[in-house]
Enzyme design. Structure first.
Site, mmCIF file in Angstrom:
data_model
loop_
_atom_site.group_PDB
_atom_site.id
_atom_site.type_symbol
_atom_site.label_atom_id
_atom_site.label_comp_id
_atom_site.label_asym_id
_atom_site.label_seq_id
_atom_site.Cartn_x
_atom_site.Cartn_y
_atom_site.Cartn_z
ATOM 1 N N ARG A 43 1.005 -10.706 -6.364
ATOM 2 C CA ARG A 43 0.885 -9.260 -6.218
ATOM 3 C C ARG A 43 1.511 -8.533 -7.417
ATOM 4 O O ARG A 43 0.934 -7.598 -7.957
ATOM 5 C CB ARG A 43 1.591 -8.830 -4.925
ATOM 6 C CG ARG A 43 0.886 -7.732 -4.213
ATOM 7 C CD ARG A 43 1.403 -7.523 -2.812
ATOM 8 N NE ARG A 43 0.358 -6.827 -2.061
ATOM 9 C CZ ARG A 43 0.520 -6.318 -0.857
ATOM 10 N NH1 ARG A 43 1.660 -6.443 -0.229
ATOM 11 N NH2 ARG A 43 -0.459 -5.701 -0.252
ATOM 12 N N CYS A 79 -1.218 1.342 10.659
ATOM 13 C CA CYS A 79 -0.196 2.177 11.301
ATOM 14 C C CYS A 79 -0.464 2.566 12.748
ATOM 15 O O CYS A 79 0.437 2.470 13.579
ATOM 16 C CB CYS A 79 0.010 3.445 10.487
ATOM 17 S SG CYS A 79 0.975 3.150 9.015
ATOM 18 N N TYR A 98 0.822 -1.211 0.000
ATOM 19 C CA TYR A 98 0.000 0.000 0.000
ATOM 20 C C TYR A 98 0.859 1.265 0.000
ATOM 21 O O TYR A 98 0.389 2.326 -0.393
ATOM 22 C CB TYR A 98 -0.930 0.004 1.216
ATOM 23 C CG TYR A 98 -2.111 -0.925 1.042
ATOM 24 C CD1 TYR A 98 -3.302 -0.457 0.497
ATOM 25 C CD2 TYR A 98 -2.026 -2.268 1.393
ATOM 26 C CE1 TYR A 98 -4.384 -1.299 0.325
ATOM 27 C CE2 TYR A 98 -3.102 -3.121 1.221
ATOM 28 C CZ TYR A 98 -4.280 -2.627 0.683
ATOM 29 O OH TYR A 98 -5.347 -3.471 0.503
ATOM 30 N N GLU A 148 -4.338 6.020 3.424
ATOM 31 C CA GLU A 148 -5.028 5.233 2.412
ATOM 32 C C GLU A 148 -6.377 5.884 2.103
ATOM 33 O O GLU A 148 -6.999 6.493 2.964
ATOM 34 C CB GLU A 148 -5.188 3.796 2.889
ATOM 35 C CG GLU A 148 -3.848 3.097 2.914
ATOM 36 C CD GLU A 148 -3.917 1.697 3.511
ATOM 37 O OE1 GLU A 148 -4.961 1.046 3.414
ATOM 38 O OE2 GLU A 148 -2.906 1.274 4.083
HETATM 39 C C1 UDX Z 1 -2.534 7.003 8.898
HETATM 40 C C2 UDX Z 1 -1.986 8.431 8.887
HETATM 41 O O1 UDX Z 1 -3.074 9.355 8.669
HETATM 42 C C3 UDX Z 1 -0.929 8.587 7.791
HETATM 43 O O2 UDX Z 1 -0.345 9.876 7.852
HETATM 44 C C4 UDX Z 1 0.154 7.524 7.982
HETATM 45 O O3 UDX Z 1 1.089 7.578 6.926
HETATM 46 C C5 UDX Z 1 -0.464 6.126 8.036
HETATM 47 O O4 UDX Z 1 -1.475 6.076 9.052
HETATM 48 P P1 UDX Z 1 -4.304 5.637 7.437
HETATM 49 O O5 UDX Z 1 -4.237 4.639 8.549
HETATM 50 O O6 UDX Z 1 -4.123 5.164 6.042
HETATM 51 O O7 UDX Z 1 -3.211 6.799 7.661
HETATM 52 O O8 UDX Z 1 -5.735 6.397 7.489
HETATM 53 P P2 UDX Z 1 -6.351 7.540 8.437
HETATM 54 O O9 UDX Z 1 -7.148 8.427 7.581
HETATM 55 O O10 UDX Z 1 -5.341 8.165 9.294
HETATM 56 O O11 UDX Z 1 -7.397 6.728 9.336
HETATM 57 C C6 UDX Z 1 -6.991 5.796 10.330
HETATM 58 C C7 UDX Z 1 -8.197 5.310 11.121
HETATM 59 O O12 UDX Z 1 -8.738 6.356 11.925
HETATM 60 C C8 UDX Z 1 -9.358 4.824 10.248
HETATM 61 O O13 UDX Z 1 -9.916 3.663 10.822
HETATM 62 C C9 UDX Z 1 -10.341 5.978 10.290
HETATM 63 O O14 UDX Z 1 -11.674 5.566 10.070
HETATM 64 C C10 UDX Z 1 -10.132 6.476 11.705
HETATM 65 N N1 UDX Z 1 -10.517 7.892 11.895
HETATM 66 C C11 UDX Z 1 -9.853 8.879 11.220
HETATM 67 C C12 UDX Z 1 -11.528 8.220 12.803
HETATM 68 O O15 UDX Z 1 -12.128 7.340 13.428
HETATM 69 N N2 UDX Z 1 -11.851 9.549 12.976
HETATM 70 C C13 UDX Z 1 -11.203 10.553 12.323
HETATM 71 O O16 UDX Z 1 -11.541 11.729 12.548
HETATM 72 C C14 UDX Z 1 -10.169 10.207 11.408
HETATM 73 P P1 ADP Z 2 2.717 -1.473 3.468
HETATM 74 O O1 ADP Z 2 1.299 -1.175 3.855
HETATM 75 O O2 ADP Z 2 3.715 -0.905 4.451
HETATM 76 O O3 ADP Z 2 3.042 -1.094 2.066
HETATM 77 P P2 ADP Z 2 2.388 -4.293 2.791
HETATM 78 O O4 ADP Z 2 2.324 -5.423 3.757
HETATM 79 O O5 ADP Z 2 1.179 -3.914 1.998
HETATM 80 O O6 ADP Z 2 2.941 -3.043 3.632
HETATM 81 O O7 ADP Z 2 3.559 -4.572 1.733
HETATM 82 C C1 ADP Z 2 4.824 -5.037 2.053
HETATM 83 C C2 ADP Z 2 5.328 -5.883 0.877
HETATM 84 O O8 ADP Z 2 6.731 -6.135 1.067
HETATM 85 C C3 ADP Z 2 4.683 -7.268 0.725
HETATM 86 O O9 ADP Z 2 4.082 -7.373 -0.552
HETATM 87 C C4 ADP Z 2 5.871 -8.267 0.875
HETATM 88 O O10 ADP Z 2 5.754 -9.379 0.006
HETATM 89 C C5 ADP Z 2 7.039 -7.385 0.472
HETATM 90 N N1 ADP Z 2 8.364 -7.825 0.964
HETATM 91 C C6 ADP Z 2 8.715 -8.306 2.175
HETATM 92 N N2 ADP Z 2 10.049 -8.570 2.240
HETATM 93 C C7 ADP Z 2 10.562 -8.212 1.014
HETATM 94 C C8 ADP Z 2 11.889 -8.227 0.432
HETATM 95 N N3 ADP Z 2 12.967 -8.636 1.124
HETATM 96 N N4 ADP Z 2 12.024 -7.802 -0.844
HETATM 97 C C9 ADP Z 2 10.951 -7.369 -1.549
HETATM 98 N N5 ADP Z 2 9.687 -7.327 -1.057
HETATM 99 C C10 ADP Z 2 9.488 -7.751 0.204
#
Ligand code: UDX
Ligand code: ADP
Length: 462
Positions: free
Chosen positions: A40, A275, A13, A164
């Site tokens: 993938r 995260c 992602y 995301e």
């Molecule tokens: C987060 C950070 O925003 C981003 O900067 C970092 O790189 C990765 O983690 P993400 O997890 O992709 O991003 O989405 P985000 O929009 O932050 O939402 C996280 C969770 O919080 C979701 O479940 C969302 O529904 C929830 N959320 C967000 C709330 O419940 N209320 C809000 O006001 C905002």
């Molecule tokens: P993120 O949300 O941080 O991008 P993901 O779990 O979606 O994390 O993606 C991590 C990717 O890294 C997976 O597709 C996994 O197969 C790949 N990966 C793990 N180890 C290696 C490696 N040594 N070289 C290349 N790709 C790798």
């Protein structure tokens, strides 16, 4: 040093969308995304990308085959690159020392060992994955100890802040890009080389450079602060329900204070995503390791509140449905951790569905982007027995099918399409009393009541 060829280890992602944007903005740089997961990579090379992200298809289509490539040839990609992003997964450790808190760095370590083995000449290694503070030191020492070719390396930290669902906008127009490096002439040169890549489309004043540790720590702190805001407003949602206040009105009034700001104050049944929880656990582990138990405890509470928010939502459903959901059909609207993604990692829907299934409810689940295989796997992973998944879950093609003959509906993701549901139609399809539990406050509680529903909306007092 000017960058001509970039490789990214990990086509997830973060790696996929980020590299697609770099390739689209820098047509003279060859960008290769390498991953050992053949399925993938095949999907990245097809018309159906492995992740759903608004606007991603167009950006990939503009560069793929020109200067954007997806491959399983990890060694070849490393060998050809001047700069290597490490964007592999860093899940929370599930075993051994630090289990449930520390990040599992085995994918980072094996990537570093492979880079050391394959590289020649000088390379810049960039940590993109969210990692614990001081990982750069570990990578540097693995690279130094394992290179037999005399290759030299500079390790940078360049955490990704995209969210995301809005990844392409975030990449196109980020609040800031953060690059941390060693404060030596070689370190500064590497930072400058990476900054020059981003400067093709991002104003220089938004490209911040810091030392390595500040950069690594800033990522954890940014996510901890964001998650803390959600736990803060969610704690108030419970108080609003008890007092008759409306959490959205409170959030609006509070957020208009320019010192507080309006964003990230939407009450929900809890935050999810790959995260927030992981990074706070990391921060807690770090504080414990540095003997700062008070700081660790402070941040731990953000997660406790989030766990409580998810459980109290399920409890509300069970208690309202006359203390039993055994054999009752519950329509589940949404399974992704937020709208506009097919990602379900740490989705609060997983916990809610698990607990309802363990109470022997029958679930009719609808999500516009999440596959049934993902839902089944997620529930297996949190300990729901396979036979219960087989017997008590049905996958619905739309919200109305999920509602047909249902005792209750539960909105677990804030997909836009749920805001315009045909309420009279839903009411007709359901058993009476028709209960709705809106865990995202996407439905207007006064409208629900006007259409005859028995409604519970998170953060809205009776
Ligand atoms: C987060 C950070 O925003 C981003 O900067 C970092 O790189 C990765 O983690 P993400 O997890 O992709 O991003 O989405 P985000 O929009 O932050 O939402 C996280 C969770 O919080 C979701 O479940 C969302 O529904 C929830 N959320 C967000 C709330 O419940 N209320 C809000 O006001 C905002
Ligand atoms: P993120 O949300 O941080 O991008 P993901 O779990 O979606 O994390 O993606 C991590 C990717 O890294 C997976 O597709 C996994 O197969 C790949 N990966 C793990 N180890 C290696 C490696 N040594 N070289 C290349 N790709 C790798």
């Amino acid at each position: 040093m000017s960058i001509k060829s970039i490789c990214c280890l990990g086509a997830g992602y973060v790696g996929g969308p980020t590299m697609a944007m770099i390739a689209a903005k820098c047509p003279d740089i060859q960008v290769t995304v390498a991953d050992m997961n053949e399925k993938r990579i095949a999907a990245w090379n097809s018309d159906t990308l492995p992740i759903y992200e608004p606007g991603l298809d167009a950006v990939v289509a503009s560069a793929r085959g020109r200067n954007l490539h997806f491959t399983t040839d990890i060694r070849g990609s490393i060998a050809a690159a001047d700069l290597i992003f490490v964007s592999v997964g860093t899940p929370t450790k599930s075993y051994g020392i630090g289990a449930g808190r520390a990040a599992d760095l085995r994918y980072i370590e094996s990537a570093a060992r492979l880079i050391a083995e394959v590289s020649q000449g000088h390379k810049i290694i960039v940590e993109k994955s969210t990692i614990p503070v001081k990982t750069a030191t570990a990578i540097t020492s693995i690279l130094a100890a394992n290179s037999t070719t005399g290759a030299t390396f500079q390790v940078l930290s360049n955490p990704e802040f995209l969210a995301e669902g809005t990844a392409m906008e975030d990449l196109m127009c980020p609040d800031r890009v953060l690059i941390g490096g060693e404060t030596t002439p070689e370190g500064n040169a590497a930072v400058e080389a990476l900054a020059a890549v981003y400067a093709r489309w991002i104003p220089r004043e938004r490209i911040l450079t810091t030392n390595l540790w500040s950069s690594e720590l800033s990522k954890l702190v940014a996510n901890a602060f964001l998650a803390q805001r959600i736990s803060s407003i969610n704690s108030i949602s419970a108080l609003c329900e008890a007092t008759g206040a409306d959490v959205d009105e409170v959030a609006r009034a509070v957020g208009m204070d320019s010192r507080i700001g309006p964003k990230f104050l939407k009450a929900s049944l809890g935050f999810g995503g790959s995260c927030f929880q992981k990074d706070i656990l990391n921060l807690v582990y770090l504080c414990d390791s540095f003997n700062l138990p008070h700081v660790a405890e402070y941040w731990r509470q953000v997660i406790h509140l989030n766990d409580w928010q998810k459980s109290r939502f399920v409890e509300k459903i069970v208690r309202t449905l006359y203390n039993t959901v055994n054999g009752k059909r519950i329509g589940v609207l949404g399974f992704a951790f937020k709208k506009d993604t097919n990602d379900t990692r740490e989705s609060p829907a997983i916990h809610v569905c698990r607990d309802l299934l363990l109470e022997r409810a029958h679930l009719a689940i609808y999500d516009p982007r999440v596959s049934r295989e993902t839902i089944q796997q997620d529930l297996l992973d949190v300990g729901v027995p396979a036979d219960l998944i087989a017997s008590n879950i049905e996958f619905s093609p739309d919200p109305y099918t999920a509602a047909t003959g249902a005792h209750a509906l539960a909105t677990l993701t804030e997909w836009d399409e749920f805001r315009t549901l045909d309420l009279p139609r839903l009411h007709d399809l359901m058993l009476k009393p028709a209960f709705i539990f809106d865990g995202r406050a996407v439905l207007a509680s006064d409208l629900l009541k006007a259409h005859g529903f028995d409604a519970f909306v998170i953060g809205k007092g009776a």
